[in-house]
Design an enzyme around this catalytic site. Sequence first.
Site, PDB file in Angstrom:
ATOM      1  N   LYS A  19       0.834  -1.212   0.000  1.00  0.00           N
ATOM      2  CA  LYS A  19       0.000   0.000   0.000  1.00  0.00           C
ATOM      3  C   LYS A  19       0.863   1.254   0.000  1.00  0.00           C
ATOM      4  CE  LYS A  19      -4.126  -1.988   2.219  1.00  0.00           C
ATOM      5  NZ  LYS A  19      -3.644  -3.260   2.761  1.00  0.00           N
TER       6      LYS A  19
HETATM    7  O1  S5P Z   1      -9.461  -2.589   1.858  1.00  0.00           O
HETATM    8  C1  S5P Z   1      -8.688  -3.463   2.211  1.00  0.00           C
HETATM    9  C2  S5P Z   1      -7.515  -3.714   1.500  1.00  0.00           C
HETATM   10  C3  S5P Z   1      -6.701  -4.767   1.917  1.00  0.00           C
HETATM   11  S1  S5P Z   1      -5.372  -5.177   0.927  1.00  0.00           S
HETATM   12  N1  S5P Z   1      -8.996  -4.252   3.270  1.00  0.00           N
HETATM   13  C4  S5P Z   1      -8.171  -5.271   3.689  1.00  0.00           C
HETATM   14  O2  S5P Z   1      -8.534  -5.960   4.650  1.00  0.00           O
HETATM   15  N2  S5P Z   1      -6.995  -5.514   3.029  1.00  0.00           N
HETATM   16  C5  S5P Z   1      -6.060  -6.572   3.493  1.00  0.00           C
HETATM   17  O3  S5P Z   1      -6.722  -7.829   3.355  1.00  0.00           O
HETATM   18  C6  S5P Z   1      -5.650  -6.476   4.944  1.00  0.00           C
HETATM   19  O4  S5P Z   1      -4.470  -5.737   5.090  1.00  0.00           O
HETATM   20  C7  S5P Z   1      -5.458  -7.912   5.324  1.00  0.00           C
HETATM   21  O5  S5P Z   1      -4.170  -8.328   4.982  1.00  0.00           O
HETATM   22  C8  S5P Z   1      -6.436  -8.674   4.464  1.00  0.00           C
HETATM   23  C9  S5P Z   1      -7.722  -9.033   5.151  1.00  0.00           C
HETATM   24  O6  S5P Z   1      -7.504  -9.924   6.186  1.00  0.00           O
HETATM   25  P1  S5P Z   1      -8.682 -10.629   7.037  1.00  0.00           P
HETATM   26  O7  S5P Z   1      -7.957 -11.335   8.131  1.00  0.00           O
HETATM   27  O8  S5P Z   1      -9.584  -9.549   7.552  1.00  0.00           O
HETATM   28  O9  S5P Z   1      -9.364 -11.555   6.092  1.00  0.00           O
END
Ligand code: S5P
Length: 484
Positions: free
Chosen positions: A316
């Site tokens: 990012k």
């Molecule tokens: O808008 C976003 C963009 C990203 S890249 N929302 C997110 O959650 N992410 C990433 O996706 C976040 O940094 C994490 O690595 C992943 C989601 O993880 P989870 O554990 O919530 O599924």
Amino acid sequence: MSTEDKIDALIVRLHEIEAVKFGEFTLKSGLVSPIYVDLRVIVSYPDVLASVAGCMWEVLKRNGAEFDNMCGVPYTALPIATCMSLNNDCPMLMRRKEVKDYGTKKAIEGAFTSGQTCLIVEDLVTSGASVMETVEPLNDVGLVTKDVVVLIDREQGGEARLRSHDLRLHAVLPLSRVLKTLEAKNLMSAELVATVKAFIAANQTGPNASGNEMGAAAAPTPAVFKRDSYEHRATLTENKCAKDLWNLMARKKTNLCVAADVGTAKELIVLADKIGPEICILKTHCDLYPDFDDAFGATLLELAAKHDFMIFEDRKFADIGNTVVGQYSSGVHKIADWSHITNAHIVPGAGIIDGLKQVGLPKGRGLLLLAEMSSAGTMAKGQYTEDAIAMAAKHPDFVMGFISTRPSAWKGAWSRGLVQMTPGVQLGGGGDGLGQQYNTPDRVIKECGSDVIIVGRGIYKAADPVASAAEYRKAGWDAYVSAL
Ligand code: S5P
């Protein structure tokens, strides 16, 4: 004169009367197009109108189309249909654009009987949406529609859309044919032809694009976002990484990206080896791992080759061009050396893409722009998302897609070669108490129009991460197949 010679002569005339123009035209979406087609002017040139009607009829006969009557799409195609009707003694019908709210209130005017086959006549097809606006009222009054004849097909997805409604498109002039003739007659340079082709490739209309020029506004979101296959979308991108990813997903039958936000590099490597067979992408946050070292990238690349997945360092980036050059290429992490994919916020403006591209393009890397985010209260919406779309269109060689949450509802047109990746995915939905909002894989792919599901805690925190990865993989893949 042969039909082909007549068509070449017609192309030259269309260029002369500026029905087809080249330059810089700002479209409603804000995109700057190198080509503009406006066929309204042909009514002022009887020789051109006669030739258009003649060529359209010849193409229909050559292709064996059969019909009882014909109907032009209002308004530009009406005089064309009238000429075809008069010259060939074929009855014509007319569709009212605004149905009268008095008198007979008929949408279709003229004499016909239910069950007759009606040919649709159109001047220009982009997405096919305006053709569909005429097909529907014809079908409503019992007319059968099988064939559509058009003068110019911009080759931006209209044919596929019409095909999905069992309509055969007969185009006198696919845009590529116009370019070829104008280049052969020295009316366009090879460079200009390449520019127009690149623009067309980067601006394919999707299944819910409207009939406006270049699909500038979206039609209402369908319940299931119908999509093209990953294999086909591989042919629509200029970016190596996107092409590799589309082909990988099709070959391996998985659209699952795992967000491996574990505590150490050691754990990450163990997890990657276990779930590797299930995934298309392993997403990392390398600054999370206290034991990150110079061997990290090489080890991960070995696993990527072993299990056939790609690496996405979710960095990012968000700084000015000059700073991100250093952050991406050097420093502790040397991300560009080992990560196929990375991503950036567009907050700093276009310079961030130029900086990252300087490092990544020579290495065959791909960049995702954060067009939307999954977290509650995100600022990445509306005009911000539109701006991300416009920025991506300017760098089709390097920008491979978006981080997005609901691309099916986007207003702006975007190339179908771009990949949509969506985080915030868990089978149970819900949230995490820190702003994360979850959607199910089925909704993300089928309703939101995404291509890749990004799953973190749903997998690495599960009692059996491998079994969980297999479950998410199946859910994501089944949703894709059923949306095809
Ligand atoms: O808008 C976003 C963009 C990203 S890249 N929302 C997110 O959650 N992410 C990433 O996706 C976040 O940094 C994490 O690595 C992943 C989601 O993880 P989870 O554990 O919530 O599924």
